[in-house]
Every structure is written in C-alpha cells, then in structure tokens.
Design a protein around this motif. Sequence first.
Motif, PDB file in Angstrom:
ATOM      1  N   VAL A 172      -5.883 -15.993   6.306  1.00  0.00           N
ATOM      2  CA  VAL A 172      -6.476 -14.684   6.659  1.00  0.00           C
ATOM      3  C   VAL A 172      -5.401 -13.604   6.548  1.00  0.00           C
ATOM      4  N   SER A 173      -4.219 -13.895   7.069  1.00  0.00           N
ATOM      5  CA  SER A 173      -3.110 -12.930   6.985  1.00  0.00           C
ATOM      6  C   SER A 173      -2.847 -12.536   5.537  1.00  0.00           C
ATOM      7  N   GLY A 174      -2.846 -13.538   4.671  1.00  0.00           N
ATOM      8  CA  GLY A 174      -2.569 -13.272   3.261  1.00  0.00           C
ATOM      9  C   GLY A 174      -3.656 -12.434   2.612  1.00  0.00           C
ATOM     10  N   VAL A 175      -4.889 -12.637   3.057  1.00  0.00           N
ATOM     11  CA  VAL A 175      -5.995 -11.864   2.477  1.00  0.00           C
ATOM     12  C   VAL A 175      -5.789 -10.364   2.753  1.00  0.00           C
ATOM     13  N   PHE A 176      -5.256 -10.024   3.914  1.00  0.00           N
ATOM     14  CA  PHE A 176      -5.024  -8.593   4.199  1.00  0.00           C
ATOM     15  C   PHE A 176      -3.923  -8.019   3.303  1.00  0.00           C
ATOM     16  N   GLU A 177      -2.888  -8.809   3.071  1.00  0.00           N
ATOM     17  CA  GLU A 177      -1.818  -8.318   2.184  1.00  0.00           C
ATOM     18  C   GLU A 177      -2.369  -8.183   0.758  1.00  0.00           C
ATOM     19  N   MET A 178      -3.263  -9.092   0.398  1.00  0.00           N
ATOM     20  CA  MET A 178      -3.898  -9.017  -0.922  1.00  0.00           C
ATOM     21  C   MET A 178      -4.794  -7.781  -1.006  1.00  0.00           C
ATOM     22  N   ALA A 179      -5.544  -7.532   0.067  1.00  0.00           N
ATOM     23  CA  ALA A 179      -6.414  -6.336   0.100  1.00  0.00           C
ATOM     24  C   ALA A 179      -5.553  -5.092  -0.075  1.00  0.00           C
ATOM     25  N   LYS A 180      -4.393  -5.072   0.594  1.00  0.00           N
ATOM     26  CA  LYS A 180      -3.490  -3.918   0.458  1.00  0.00           C
ATOM     27  C   LYS A 180      -3.089  -3.712  -0.998  1.00  0.00           C
ATOM     28  N   THR A 181      -2.662  -4.798  -1.639  1.00  0.00           N
ATOM     29  CA  THR A 181      -2.195  -4.671  -3.030  1.00  0.00           C
ATOM     30  C   THR A 181      -3.320  -4.158  -3.926  1.00  0.00           C
ATOM     31  N   CYS A 269      -6.306   1.563  10.317  1.00  0.00           N
ATOM     32  CA  CYS A 269      -5.848   2.885  10.806  1.00  0.00           C
ATOM     33  C   CYS A 269      -5.555   3.817   9.623  1.00  0.00           C
ATOM     34  N   GLU A 270      -4.891   3.269   8.619  1.00  0.00           N
ATOM     35  CA  GLU A 270      -4.458   4.134   7.510  1.00  0.00           C
ATOM     36  C   GLU A 270      -5.626   4.496   6.588  1.00  0.00           C
ATOM     37  N   LEU A 271      -6.604   3.608   6.486  1.00  0.00           N
ATOM     38  CA  LEU A 271      -7.801   3.967   5.696  1.00  0.00           C
ATOM     39  C   LEU A 271      -8.613   5.012   6.458  1.00  0.00           C
ATOM     40  N   TYR A 272      -8.643   4.886   7.777  1.00  0.00           N
ATOM     41  CA  TYR A 272      -9.335   5.883   8.605  1.00  0.00           C
ATOM     42  C   TYR A 272      -8.709   7.267   8.377  1.00  0.00           C
ATOM     43  N   LEU A 273      -7.366   7.315   8.399  1.00  0.00           N
ATOM     44  CA  LEU A 273      -6.687   8.600   8.173  1.00  0.00           C
ATOM     45  C   LEU A 273      -6.825   9.067   6.721  1.00  0.00           C
ATOM     46  N   LYS A 282     -15.777   7.122   2.427  1.00  0.00           N
ATOM     47  CA  LYS A 282     -16.004   6.430   3.701  1.00  0.00           C
ATOM     48  C   LYS A 282     -16.572   5.017   3.469  1.00  0.00           C
ATOM     49  N   GLU A 283     -17.260   4.830   2.324  1.00  0.00           N
ATOM     50  CA  GLU A 283     -17.822   3.485   2.055  1.00  0.00           C
ATOM     51  C   GLU A 283     -16.715   2.437   1.963  1.00  0.00           C
ATOM     52  N   ILE A 284     -15.594   2.835   1.360  1.00  0.00           N
ATOM     53  CA  ILE A 284     -14.477   1.883   1.252  1.00  0.00           C
ATOM     54  C   ILE A 284     -14.009   1.494   2.656  1.00  0.00           C
ATOM     55  N   TYR A 285     -13.854   2.500   3.496  1.00  0.00           N
ATOM     56  CA  TYR A 285     -13.408   2.249   4.873  1.00  0.00           C
ATOM     57  C   TYR A 285     -14.402   1.321   5.578  1.00  0.00           C
ATOM     58  N   VAL A 327       1.814   6.079   3.982  1.00  0.00           N
ATOM     59  CA  VAL A 327       1.137   6.063   2.677  1.00  0.00           C
ATOM     60  C   VAL A 327      -0.362   6.128   2.960  1.00  0.00           C
ATOM     61  N   LEU A 328      -1.059   7.043   2.333  1.00  0.00           N
ATOM     62  CA  LEU A 328      -2.522   7.088   2.470  1.00  0.00           C
ATOM     63  C   LEU A 328      -3.128   7.039   1.068  1.00  0.00           C
ATOM     64  N   LEU A 329      -4.438   6.902   1.017  1.00  0.00           N
ATOM     65  CA  LEU A 329      -5.122   6.823  -0.281  1.00  0.00           C
ATOM     66  C   LEU A 329      -6.058   8.018  -0.479  1.00  0.00           C
ATOM     67  N   GLN A 330      -6.021   8.588  -1.681  1.00  0.00           N
ATOM     68  CA  GLN A 330      -7.057   9.567  -2.026  1.00  0.00           C
ATOM     69  C   GLN A 330      -8.318   8.823  -2.413  1.00  0.00           C
ATOM     70  N   GLU A 331      -8.096   7.725  -3.095  1.00  0.00           N
ATOM     71  CA  GLU A 331      -9.165   6.789  -3.441  1.00  0.00           C
ATOM     72  C   GLU A 331      -8.480   5.471  -3.799  1.00  0.00           C
ATOM     73  N   VAL A 332      -9.265   4.422  -4.035  1.00  0.00           N
ATOM     74  CA  VAL A 332      -8.628   3.152  -4.401  1.00  0.00           C
ATOM     75  C   VAL A 332      -7.884   3.363  -5.720  1.00  0.00           C
ATOM     76  N   GLY A 333      -6.621   2.954  -5.730  1.00  0.00           N
ATOM     77  CA  GLY A 333      -5.814   3.134  -6.944  1.00  0.00           C
ATOM     78  C   GLY A 333      -5.088   4.467  -6.991  1.00  0.00           C
ATOM     79  N   ALA A 334      -5.277   5.306  -5.961  1.00  0.00           N
ATOM     80  CA  ALA A 334      -4.591   6.615  -5.962  1.00  0.00           C
ATOM     81  C   ALA A 334      -3.872   6.836  -4.632  1.00  0.00           C
ATOM     82  N   PRO A 335      -2.742   6.121  -4.442  1.00  0.00           N
ATOM     83  CA  PRO A 335      -2.001   6.299  -3.188  1.00  0.00           C
ATOM     84  C   PRO A 335      -1.168   7.583  -3.189  1.00  0.00           C
ATOM     85  N   VAL A 336      -0.940   8.106  -1.986  1.00  0.00           N
ATOM     86  CA  VAL A 336      -0.067   9.278  -1.827  1.00  0.00           C
ATOM     87  C   VAL A 336       1.023   8.866  -0.834  1.00  0.00           C
ATOM     88  N   ILE A 337       2.283   9.027  -1.231  1.00  0.00           N
ATOM     89  CA  ILE A 337       3.368   8.618  -0.329  1.00  0.00           C
ATOM     90  C   ILE A 337       3.808   9.791   0.546  1.00  0.00           C
TER      91      ILE A 337
END
Length: 356
Positions: A172-181, A269-273, A282-285, A327-337
Amino acid sequence: MNTKYFFPSRISSLAKLNRMLTGEDYKGSKFFIIVDENTYTHCLPVLISRVSALEQAEFFEVPVGEEAKSLEVATQLWGALLDSGADRNSVILNLGGGCVSDIGGFVAAGFKRGIRYINIPTTLIGMIDAAIGGKTAVNVENAKNQVGFFHQPEAVCLHSDFLATLEPKDLVSGVFEMAKTLLLCDKPAFEGVLKLASGSAKIPLDGIASYIPQCVDFKKSVVEADPREKSIRKILNLGHTFGHAIESYLNEKGQPIPHGIAVGIGLKCELYLSVKKLGMSKEIYDEYCRTLHHLCSFPDITLKDTEGILSYMRQDKKNADGLILCVLLQEVGAPVIDVAIDENEIRDALLKASKF
Ligand code: GLY
C-alpha cells in the motif's frame, strides 16, 4: 552520472548483476551486503544463490524501518567495515527498502570519503523511488533525512519477485509513491493504478508491478536532468512536504505510520491545495481520496496536532527565506515547484486530510 539499471528481461536482473560483479571493474573488491531482519530471511538466500560473485560476501543486519537511519547505526557499520578490512575498492550492496538504501548509501558515501554501492530494492517504494537518484540520509531528532549526501549508486538491480515477500501495508505504501510519480507525468496511468488499487480487497501485484518500468524511467530522467535537486528534481517531493512532517510528528507522538502512508496523506493535503490555489481539477482530488480511504485508515488530526506538524514543516529542507515551499499541481503532469503556502492554508489542509 553513470548508474546502471538492471531490469528483468530475457536475462534476469540478478544474472546481469552477477555479470557486472565478476567483471574487471570489481576484480579484488570485497562485497558487503546490508540487510534488515526481513530481507535477511526472505531475500538474502535468493541473492546469494543467484549471484555467485557474492558467495563470499559479508553481511551486516540493521534494524527494520526508520530505526536503521541513525548516526549510531552508521557508526556501527563503519566500525564493522573497518574490522572486516574494507578498503576504498570495497562495495556495499543494499538489499532492502528505502531505509536500507538510505543508511547503506550514507555509510558508503562517508566511508574512506566515498566507496561504491549498489541498490537492490526489495520494496515497491525502493524500486520506484528510494533506490534511484543517490539521496542518502539519516534522521536526526525525529526529523527525517536531516543529514546526508548525494552519492549515486553504481547500479540499481530491479528484481520484482522480491515484491512477493512484502506485507500488504508495505505494498500500500508503495502504491502511494507510485501515485505520486504518475501524478507528475501520466494521467491515464495514474487513473489505471488507482483503479487497480481500489478495485478489490487485495492489491493485484502483477498489475501494479507492470507500472514499475515507467516510474523508474521517469525518476531516472528527472534525476539525470538535476542530480542535486536545484530545480526540476524538486517535483519528486510532491506529497512529501506534508508527508514527512506528518510522519515525523506521529513518530514523536509514539504513533508511527509507514512512510508511504504518510506520503499518501501528504498527497491528499497537497492535492487539496492544488485545487484551491492552482485550480487543479476537483475530480482528480476526489478520485484520489476515494482510493486513499479504501486503502488505509489513519489517526485523526486535531487542531493541536496541526501545530506539531507545522513545527516540522518549518524545518523542511526545501524552505527558503522563511517561507514554507511546496510542490503543487496545475493538473496531472503539470507540477509547479516552490509554491509558498501560508500557515493557515496548512492548518486547513491538515484538518481536511483526516475527514472522510
Ligand atoms: N524521493 C525524492 C527524490 O529522490 O528526489
């Protein structure tokens, strides 16, 4: 940076490792394998039987989990290496998850001002994240990864059969790191992993493992572009600004949770922000939250807890000029540092995180 990656293919990754270790570059080298109790039992016999170059290797066992990542353990390992006659031509092989590769890499980076090491990750987090990129560290005063070096491994050997030895919580832990990537690079793949992970009571190992090469390639490309995290590599910290602080705080409180679960909550938390500050969908969140809550439960976060977590966030290595950066996301594949977040936004996100 010339790290070699051994993926399973027609020839197994362990056979490729053996070929490398029996080659000219390793002639006369002594090999030292770092294991924990789990990998000593479940993985070391496989490694030794399949990699003949390691038949004479010595092994050192470290505590399971974050307890391994301390200066005391590092000092013991340096002493053990000296006692065993290790020299600058010696090689450390880290057989385990992220904690084993962090401490083993740290010890390799410091010993005789730096010796070679190889990561053989046995967990999903290790395979897609921790073993790649040369970050090594120990924890200090409950705070994660406060002292460490960038020291690149000679090779990363990915033998996915080791995943079958994992406890469900580690998968389960690994799945979250995979989701992040995948949030950083590929929306259909991200959604595919969420679907697999929430589709049944048991996470299907083969389905999840099929995403490993993509995650490895992505991380590898980011690290090659920015090995010392001056810019683009910061995107890999998605979920970790909150995640590390939550992990450190709960550890201090005597309620430790696995790193990957902390990252899972941190991602929420970071997807919420990301929705609130950068207009991410919001659907992604919502989709992410459904999977998170299907996969794990975690302690309630109270107002008092938010202050404890905040104090760890103020120490985050990525902060600059007194600002907490994320780091937040504008959308999936578009991170902002380097997005500055204020303390009230942090409190708000943390309180939302524990609500279902
Ligand atoms: N785990 C994040 C990085 O390696 O940069």
